[in-house]
Scaffold this active site. Structure first.
Site, short mmCIF file in Angstrom:
data_model
loop_
_atom_site.label_atom_id
_atom_site.label_comp_id
_atom_site.label_asym_id
_atom_site.label_seq_id
_atom_site.Cartn_x
_atom_site.Cartn_y
_atom_site.Cartn_z
N CYS A 247 5.51 0.38 7.72
CA CYS A 247 5.21 1.55 6.88
C CYS A 247 6.49 1.93 6.15
O CYS A 247 7.55 2.03 6.78
CB CYS A 247 4.72 2.69 7.76
N LEU A 248 6.38 2.15 4.85
CA LEU A 248 7.57 2.51 4.09
C LEU A 248 8.14 3.85 4.55
O LEU A 248 9.31 4.13 4.31
CB LEU A 248 7.24 2.58 2.59
N HIS B 163 -3.01 8.02 6.34
CA HIS B 163 -1.95 8.87 5.80
C HIS B 163 -2.52 10.17 5.21
O HIS B 163 -1.87 11.21 5.24
CB HIS B 163 -1.18 8.14 4.70
N GLY C 84 0.84 -1.19 0.00
CA GLY C 84 0.00 0.00 0.00
C GLY C 84 0.88 1.24 0.00
O GLY C 84 2.05 1.19 0.42
N GLN D 55 3.06 10.06 0.98
CA GLN D 55 4.34 9.36 1.19
C GLN D 55 5.31 9.56 0.04
O GLN D 55 6.49 9.23 0.17
CB GLN D 55 4.09 7.86 1.34
N HIS E 78 -5.02 1.96 7.19
CA HIS E 78 -3.66 2.50 7.32
C HIS E 78 -3.41 3.58 6.26
O HIS E 78 -2.90 4.67 6.57
CB HIS E 78 -2.66 1.34 7.19
N GLU E 79 -3.79 3.26 5.00
CA GLU E 79 -3.51 4.21 3.92
C GLU E 79 -4.37 5.47 4.04
O GLU E 79 -3.88 6.58 3.81
CB GLU E 79 -3.71 3.55 2.55
#
Ligand code: NI
Length: 201
Positions: A103-104, A149, A47, A52, A145-146
């Site tokens: 998380c990236l 963001h 994702g 991000q 989660h996304e």
């Protein structure tokens, strides 16, 4: 297509509310989504949200592949690779599950985060078509989660117990990761850092 630079925790773009997208079919949005897909695949995430990649707009991409869960898991646990513009979440059950997330934008760490078990989400695809789906399990988790963001929320900000924040390689070494697929190894560390399914976005 282009690989995009990923913003890491501490960059202001990750803690502000992203802007609504007036025209989901705009060419710049299509290009953004294509580059996000390439970037996510390269980073082995499942994702990614536009903030991000330093773009403060309300678009996310994600997938919830079959094979992460049991064969008898409900269909709503899974999703093909999806781009969702101006997403909105409706909570369908107050029940929450605790699960490991990565998380990236927070490389190397994992944390146990409570998420709603059953949600519905709506938004638009880059071709302008409306998307309206129910999601459970990992599918529901990755979408929550996304979408967080887009509101400037990182998973660590959802954690009730920071003793459950850890370096991912230490979790693996001690076999503590709650992710089914990463269990079952012996506790020897092979020093390998690939393919952790919990390392989404
Ligand atoms: Ni993330």
């Amino acid at each position: 297509m282009t690989l995009l630079k990923i913003a890491r925790m501490g960059h202001p773009v990750l803690v502000r509310r992203a802007d609504d997208i007036p025209d989901p079919t705009a060419r710049e949005i299509r290009n953004l989504v294509e580059n996000m897909v390439e970037t996510m695949i390269d980073a082995q995430g499942v994702g990614l949200a536009a903030p991000q990649v330093h773009v403060s707009k309300r678009v996310i991409i994600f997938s919830s592949p079959e094979g992460r869960s049991d064969a008898d898991s409900p269909k709503t646990d899974f999703s093909p690779l999806t781009a969702l513009i101006n997403p909105v979440i409706e909570i369908l059950s107050e029940e929450q599950d605790l699960g490991w997330e990565g998380c990236l934008s927070i490389p190397g760490l994992s944390g146990a985060v409570p998420r709603y078990r059953h949600i519905r989400y709506k938004g638009f695809a880059p071709d302008g078509k409306a998307i309206d789906r129910e999601a459970t399990g990992f599918h529901a988790r990755v979408v929550q989660h996304e979408c967080d963001h887009l509101d400037g929320i990182l998973y660590t900000m959802r954690m009730p117990d920071l003793s459950m924040l850890a370096f991912t390689d230490e979790l693996r070494r001690h076999n503590l990761s709650g992710d089914g697929e990463s269990d079952g190894d012996d506790d020897g560390d092979d020093g390998d850092d690939d393919g952790d399914d919990s390392e989404f976005e």
